[in-house]
Design a protein around this motif. Structure first.
Motif, PDB file in Angstrom:
ATOM      1  N   LEU A  10      11.369  -5.814  30.988  1.00 45.49           N
ATOM      2  CA  LEU A  10      11.950  -4.585  31.516  1.00 45.49           C
ATOM      3  C   LEU A  10      11.725  -3.403  30.576  1.00 45.49           C
ATOM      4  CD1 LEU A  10      13.565  -3.466  33.913  1.00 45.49           C
ATOM      5  CD2 LEU A  10      15.651  -3.949  32.627  1.00 45.49           C
ATOM      6  N   LYS A  11      11.685  -3.672  29.280  1.00 46.52           N
ATOM      7  CA  LYS A  11      11.502  -2.607  28.291  1.00 46.52           C
ATOM      8  C   LYS A  11      10.059  -2.099  28.243  1.00 46.52           C
ATOM      9  CE  LYS A  11      15.059  -4.665  25.304  1.00 46.52           C
ATOM     10  NZ  LYS A  11      15.313  -5.380  24.032  1.00 46.52           N
ATOM     11  N   ASN A  12       9.132  -2.874  28.790  1.00 47.04           N
ATOM     12  CA  ASN A  12       7.714  -2.507  28.668  1.00 47.04           C
ATOM     13  C   ASN A  12       7.011  -2.554  30.020  1.00 47.04           C
ATOM     14  OD1 ASN A  12       7.500  -2.612  25.527  1.00 47.04           O
ATOM     15  ND2 ASN A  12       8.455  -4.545  26.072  1.00 47.04           N
ATOM     16  N   THR A  13       7.659  -1.990  31.043  1.00 44.67           N
ATOM     17  CA  THR A  13       7.150  -2.135  32.394  1.00 44.67           C
ATOM     18  C   THR A  13       6.312  -0.968  32.871  1.00 44.67           C
ATOM     19  OG1 THR A  13       9.266  -1.277  33.136  1.00 44.67           O
ATOM     20  CG2 THR A  13       8.962  -3.656  33.205  1.00 44.67           C
ATOM     21  N   GLY A  30      22.321   0.094  29.107  1.00 44.28           N
ATOM     22  CA  GLY A  30      22.048   0.402  27.705  1.00 44.28           C
ATOM     23  C   GLY A  30      20.639   0.916  27.501  1.00 44.28           C
ATOM     24  N   LEU A  31      19.685   0.332  28.218  1.00 41.12           N
ATOM     25  CA  LEU A  31      18.293   0.775  28.107  1.00 41.12           C
ATOM     26  C   LEU A  31      18.125   2.184  28.670  1.00 41.12           C
ATOM     27  CD1 LEU A  31      16.410  -2.486  29.165  1.00 41.12           C
ATOM     28  CD2 LEU A  31      16.670  -1.575  26.861  1.00 41.12           C
ATOM     29  N   TYR A  32      18.828   2.477  29.765  1.00 39.94           N
ATOM     30  CA  TYR A  32      18.722   3.819  30.343  1.00 39.94           C
ATOM     31  C   TYR A  32      19.364   4.868  29.429  1.00 39.94           C
ATOM     32  CZ  TYR A  32      19.415   7.859  33.329  1.00 39.94           C
ATOM     33  OH  TYR A  32      19.423   9.138  33.828  1.00 39.94           O
ATOM     34  N   ALA A  33      20.495   4.514  28.829  1.00 36.69           N
ATOM     35  CA  ALA A  33      21.162   5.445  27.910  1.00 36.69           C
ATOM     36  C   ALA A  33      20.246   5.829  26.759  1.00 36.69           C
ATOM     37  CB  ALA A  33      22.464   4.832  27.383  1.00 36.69           C
ATOM     38  N   LYS A  34      19.347   4.912  26.368  1.00 31.60           N
ATOM     39  CA  LYS A  34      18.365   5.189  25.316  1.00 31.60           C
ATOM     40  C   LYS A  34      17.058   5.749  25.885  1.00 31.60           C
ATOM     41  CE  LYS A  34      20.264   3.626  21.424  1.00 31.60           C
ATOM     42  NZ  LYS A  34      20.304   4.394  20.169  1.00 31.60           N
ATOM     43  N   ARG A  35      17.033   5.965  27.221  1.00 34.44           N
ATOM     44  CA  ARG A  35      15.855   6.463  27.930  1.00 34.44           C
ATOM     45  C   ARG A  35      14.631   5.570  27.738  1.00 34.44           C
ATOM     46  NH1 ARG A  35      19.715   8.431  29.651  1.00 34.44           N
ATOM     47  NH2 ARG A  35      20.087  10.615  30.209  1.00 34.44           N
ATOM     48  N   ILE A  36      14.892   4.269  27.710  1.00 29.99           N
ATOM     49  CA  ILE A  36      13.799   3.301  27.614  1.00 29.99           C
ATOM     50  C   ILE A  36      13.315   2.925  29.012  1.00 29.99           C
ATOM     51  CG2 ILE A  36      13.198   0.954  26.829  1.00 29.99           C
ATOM     52  CD1 ILE A  36      15.260   1.409  24.566  1.00 29.99           C
ATOM     53  N   ILE A  37      14.193   3.043  30.017  1.00 28.58           N
ATOM     54  CA  ILE A  37      13.800   2.858  31.411  1.00 28.58           C
ATOM     55  C   ILE A  37      14.152   4.131  32.181  1.00 28.58           C
ATOM     56  CG2 ILE A  37      14.086   0.348  31.352  1.00 28.58           C
ATOM     57  CD1 ILE A  37      16.753   0.720  32.831  1.00 28.58           C
ATOM     58  N   THR A  38      13.562   4.298  33.359  1.00 28.06           N
ATOM     59  CA  THR A  38      13.784   5.499  34.159  1.00 28.06           C
ATOM     60  C   THR A  38      15.062   5.383  34.983  1.00 28.06           C
ATOM     61  OG1 THR A  38      12.583   4.655  36.080  1.00 28.06           O
ATOM     62  CG2 THR A  38      11.287   5.781  34.378  1.00 28.06           C
ATOM     63  N   LEU A  62      10.273   9.027  28.483  1.00 28.10           N
ATOM     64  CA  LEU A  62      10.926   7.808  28.038  1.00 28.10           C
ATOM     65  C   LEU A  62      10.770   7.641  26.540  1.00 28.10           C
ATOM     66  CD1 LEU A  62       9.850   5.279  30.825  1.00 28.10           C
ATOM     67  CD2 LEU A  62      11.945   6.626  30.683  1.00 28.10           C
ATOM     68  N   SER A  63      11.724   6.957  25.948  1.00 32.54           N
ATOM     69  CA  SER A  63      11.686   6.689  24.513  1.00 32.54           C
ATOM     70  C   SER A  63      11.049   5.335  24.270  1.00 32.54           C
ATOM     71  CB  SER A  63      13.109   6.711  23.941  1.00 32.54           C
ATOM     72  OG  SER A  63      13.124   6.199  22.629  1.00 32.54           O
ATOM     73  N   CYS A  64      10.374   5.216  23.172  1.00 36.78           N
ATOM     74  CA  CYS A  64       9.788   3.924  22.787  1.00 36.78           C
ATOM     75  C   CYS A  64      10.646   3.210  21.761  1.00 36.78           C
ATOM     76  CB  CYS A  64       8.379   4.125  22.216  1.00 36.78           C
ATOM     77  SG  CYS A  64       7.202   4.768  23.430  1.00 36.78           S
ATOM     78  N   ASP A  65      11.767   3.818  21.391  1.00 40.01           N
ATOM     79  CA  ASP A  65      12.633   3.263  20.355  1.00 40.01           C
ATOM     80  C   ASP A  65      13.574   2.236  20.966  1.00 40.01           C
ATOM     81  OD1 ASP A  65      14.134   2.700  18.174  1.00 40.01           O
ATOM     82  OD2 ASP A  65      15.295   4.574  18.203  1.00 40.01           O
ATOM     83  N   VAL A 116      29.384   0.576  30.970  1.00 40.53           N
ATOM     84  CA  VAL A 116      28.476   0.782  29.840  1.00 40.53           C
ATOM     85  C   VAL A 116      27.767   2.124  29.973  1.00 40.53           C
ATOM     86  CG1 VAL A 116      26.439  -0.117  28.645  1.00 40.53           C
ATOM     87  CG2 VAL A 116      28.179  -1.691  29.509  1.00 40.53           C
ATOM     88  N   LEU A 117      27.395   2.482  31.191  1.00 43.45           N
ATOM     89  CA  LEU A 117      26.733   3.767  31.423  1.00 43.45           C
ATOM     90  C   LEU A 117      27.652   4.927  31.040  1.00 43.45           C
ATOM     91  CD1 LEU A 117      24.153   5.106  32.684  1.00 43.45           C
ATOM     92  CD2 LEU A 117      25.507   5.324  34.790  1.00 43.45           C
ATOM     93  N   LEU A 118      28.894   4.890  31.495  1.00 45.02           N
ATOM     94  CA  LEU A 118      29.844   5.960  31.190  1.00 45.02           C
ATOM     95  C   LEU A 118      30.169   6.015  29.694  1.00 45.02           C
ATOM     96  CD1 LEU A 118      32.254   5.509  34.230  1.00 45.02           C
ATOM     97  CD2 LEU A 118      30.792   7.501  33.784  1.00 45.02           C
ATOM     98  N   LYS A 119      30.113   4.860  29.055  1.00 44.16           N
ATOM     99  CA  LYS A 119      30.434   4.778  27.633  1.00 44.16           C
ATOM    100  C   LYS A 119      29.309   5.312  26.752  1.00 44.16           C
ATOM    101  CE  LYS A 119      31.276   1.258  24.065  1.00 44.16           C
ATOM    102  NZ  LYS A 119      31.380  -0.210  23.808  1.00 44.16           N
ATOM    103  N   ASN A 120      28.074   5.036  27.110  1.00 40.20           N
ATOM    104  CA  ASN A 120      26.951   5.318  26.223  1.00 40.20           C
ATOM    105  C   ASN A 120      26.052   6.464  26.658  1.00 40.20           C
ATOM    106  OD1 ASN A 120      27.668   3.128  24.567  1.00 40.20           O
ATOM    107  ND2 ASN A 120      26.542   1.691  25.863  1.00 40.20           N
TER     108      ASN A 120
END
Length: 294
Positions: free
Chosen positions: A54-57, A82-90, A146-149, A260-264
């Protein structure tokens, strides 16, 4: 052992609506445990691979997110949040995961053989809507960077205080037992309430018509608790809500992911995600009722 428990329950001087609720719930225990045990084994051996994919799709994020989320597992929507909050997924991938997330629906239907045929239409519709709307949202969204971090992602807990990313082999038995007990408790309480209401009230007067039901169910689905998907599934099984209403609530029900979305995540952006989720769920539920007549 289960037979002796059932016999003792039958011997109790209880109202029919109470007795039926207890017996119906008790009979589900072995089925639920088997289903949750299988899910736990699959999650233990394959969850890391799914999360890594999912992180590399890239452009396949929506498709992979929706297909992965449709399989019952503990906390996939939490990870996606959590991945969306870090902008790793769309945002489209996140919406697809939310819409496809099934929580306890499939295990409960598998534990109720006479209603197991509902799994295919529910899964098929959720998957179709999740993929279609996920790509549509990405297509109209302006935020595509998207972020790669992938470092320093906070590890969240799923249901039953379950570590959804670093589970141990010890949990292969413990978590299915805990999960079975929790879900059994929810089913028993919900069934007691449903049986009481069905025996004392006209439920259609409470729920409203085919348009109102999906709207109410969609907002109920936003409640971040697995009890919601259990309640909606049990009401569908008992025929107390329309198929479209059940789908509306199950589409909007993203489990603990919304917390988690509202939190992060940025609050305004989180509200945007929730608004998109609720609108898709309502329109889908009303459309299903209109076209199917269920």
């Amino acid at each position: 052992m289960l037979v002796s428990i059932v016999n003792k329950i039958n011997g109790l001087n209880l109202p029919d609506w109470v007795l039926d609720a207890i017996l119906d719930s008790v009979h589900l225990i072995p089925f639920l445990f088997i289903v949750f045990l299988v899910i736990e084994v699959l999650e233990f051996y394959y969850a890391d691979k799914i999360n890594s994919a999912l992180k590399n799709t890239g452009k396949l994020g929506v498709l992979i997110g929706a297909v992965s989320a449709i399989f019952p597992q503990c906390g996939f929507s939490v990870i996606a949040s959590g991945l969306y909050a870090k902008r790793i997924i769309t945002i489209g991938t996140l919406i697809a995961v939310y819409l496809a997330t099934s929580d306890e629906t499939i295990p409960i239907l598998l534990a109720t053989p006479e209603k197991a045929h509902l799994i295919i239409p529910i899964v098929g519709i959720k998957l179709f809507i999740a993929i279609l709307m996920g790509y549509f949202v990405d297509g109209v969204s302006r935020k595509k960077s998207l972020s790669c971090d992938t470092e320093f992602l906070q590890v969240e807990e799923g249901c039953c205080k379950h570590d959804i990313e670093h589970g141990s082999k010890r949990e292969l038995i413990i978590h299915p037992i805990m999960h079975t007990i929790n879900v059994f408790g929810f089913i028993l309480v919900i069934t007691l309430i449903l049986n009481y209401v069905l025996s004392h009230f006209e439920l259609n007067a409470i729920w409203g018509g085919r348009v109102i039901q999906p709207v109410i169910a969609a907002f109920i689905g936003l409640i971040p608790n697995c009890a919601v998907s259990i309640g909606l599934t049990m009401m569908l099984i008992k025929g107390t809500i329309t198929f479209g209403a059940a789908m509306s609530g199950l589409l909007s029900n993203a489990g603990l992911g919304l917390l988690v979305l509202l939190k992060n995540n940025d609050f305004k952006d989180s509200l945007r995600v929730i608004f998109i989720l609720i609108m898709i769920s309502i329109v889908s539920g009303v459309a299903i009722n209109f076209f199917t007549g269920f």
